[in-house]
Design an enzyme around this catalytic site. Sequence first.
Site, PDB file in Angstrom:
ATOM      1  N   SER A  57      18.029  -9.007 -28.291  1.00  0.00           N
ATOM      2  CA  SER A  57      18.350  -7.608 -28.542  1.00  0.00           C
ATOM      3  C   SER A  57      17.625  -7.099 -29.784  1.00  0.00           C
ATOM      4  CB  SER A  57      19.865  -7.448 -28.708  1.00  0.00           C
ATOM      5  OG  SER A  57      20.200  -6.131 -29.082  1.00  0.00           O
ATOM      6  N   ARG A  61      27.409  -5.381 -22.778  1.00  0.00           N
ATOM      7  CA  ARG A  61      27.913  -6.592 -23.423  1.00  0.00           C
ATOM      8  C   ARG A  61      29.089  -6.274 -24.342  1.00  0.00           C
ATOM      9  NH1 ARG A  61      23.106  -8.021 -26.607  1.00  0.00           N
ATOM     10  NH2 ARG A  61      24.451  -9.610 -27.544  1.00  0.00           N
ATOM     11  N   ASP A  69      17.543  -2.646 -23.678  1.00  0.00           N
ATOM     12  CA  ASP A  69      18.436  -3.232 -24.681  1.00  0.00           C
ATOM     13  C   ASP A  69      19.643  -2.337 -24.924  1.00  0.00           C
ATOM     14  OD1 ASP A  69      19.245  -4.966 -26.964  1.00  0.00           O
ATOM     15  OD2 ASP A  69      18.764  -3.150 -28.094  1.00  0.00           O
ATOM     16  N   HIS A 119      13.614  -6.042 -41.011  1.00  0.00           N
ATOM     17  CA  HIS A 119      14.865  -5.768 -40.313  1.00  0.00           C
ATOM     18  C   HIS A 119      15.999  -6.507 -41.001  1.00  0.00           C
ATOM     19  CE1 HIS A 119      17.738  -5.008 -37.109  1.00  0.00           C
ATOM     20  NE2 HIS A 119      18.105  -6.266 -37.220  1.00  0.00           N
ATOM     21  N   LYS A 130      13.431  -4.698 -29.896  1.00  0.00           N
ATOM     22  CA  LYS A 130      13.145  -3.446 -30.599  1.00  0.00           C
ATOM     23  C   LYS A 130      12.046  -3.643 -31.630  1.00  0.00           C
ATOM     24  CE  LYS A 130      17.550  -2.778 -31.723  1.00  0.00           C
ATOM     25  NZ  LYS A 130      18.353  -3.651 -30.859  1.00  0.00           N
TER      26      LYS A 130
END
Length: 435
Positions: A183, A168, A161, A82, A187
């Site tokens: 967050s 947010r 999320d 990621h 995932k």
Amino acid sequence: MRMYDLILKKRNGGTLTEDEITYMIDGYTREEIPDYQMAAMMMAIYFVGMNDRETLDLTQAMAASGDRLDLSAIPGIKVDKHSTGGVGDKTSMALGPMVAACGIPVAKMSGRGLGHTGGTIDKLESFPGFTTDLAEEQFIRQVRDIGIAIMGQTADLAPADKKLYALRDVTGTVDNLSLIASSIMSKKLAAGADAIVLDVKTGSGAFMKQEKDAKALAREMVSIGRRAGRAMVAVISDMDQPLGQAVGNALEVKEAISTLRGRGPEDFTELCLTLGSQMLVCGGKSSSPVEAREMLLEAVRSGRALEKLADLAEAQGGRREDVYHPEHLPQASIQEEIPAPASGYIRRILCDEVGMSSLILGGGREKKGDPVDLAVGFQIYKKAGDYVEKGEPLAVMHANDETKAAAARERFLNAYEIGCEQPEKRPLIVDIIKV
């Protein structure tokens, strides 16, 4: 249990229990808890904070709020990557095939972009016919068959999320370490990988502008993943100038192809080798990053890495010949050099301004659902530390609209600071965090 009581508890400095966090996330996902109460809780968390246990419980509750991908039918250790994103970040398109060519199964979920350029899915759609709309069974079968698949993130993956981030975003509560980390990691945990390698960017083109903040976020995410039973590594990398030379969807695909041919930009190649080495070690294919790096280089030299990208393109509706002939990919009607306004050293490049220049051309989205022009962007010739003569090209702009090109050209030039003294070179790899 009442949401009102939990808001007061957190506002007054209390610590939420696992059951309280689960109640809160489940209720909000089912729309039993209204936005205004969850917004109050997010603001309380923003100011009071969460401890490590609360952050892990929040992450796991969000990961459990929808579908979880079961990758157990795929042999071997599944390693995910990621990136926190940046300008010119096309890493997945080169890194995935390199790692898959070394025997690590790459089962990746990616998204579309919102901002200066498209996401990985948008970029891959530069291959005519390419689709990431895969059923879970097809996704898993493809990884077993060819070692790599990239699918779009489903709406049912960590839906809490998505709801929380949208809230947010409009209530001024995005910038909190626990909320950012949970967050991202919710995932990643729901996506089913056994090990996760994070590329956390720092610099003017990154979400975390300051190095200390990027390291703090990396440590938080590594901690969450390890306590959730995943092998974790975070690489802190520089995003104070664009990564590589290409900024723009099809241009970045072409640069990824060049990199798989062994002819990529030095910084982009180095980042792929660093991240890939950690992935191979986490996946048990190598005992050390040094050995893993040589395996990756051999996959490139032999042509196996490029062939793996061709396999991916063909399996998901594209044409494998487009990988070997990237001139078939979308091309802009206007290709214009942008000359340097003065002689001197490139003191700095405002990375986010380069990204905004690409957005002006149509290379990204200002709001969800906007179309993306896959052909536009910039091919950058001069980067920080380079010397340039007045009139020498800094970059080539690729555009399809004269009016947009004029505005993008002006903004791009404003991103460059040229001076008499050569700046100190910033390291590409800032740190590697494992604990």
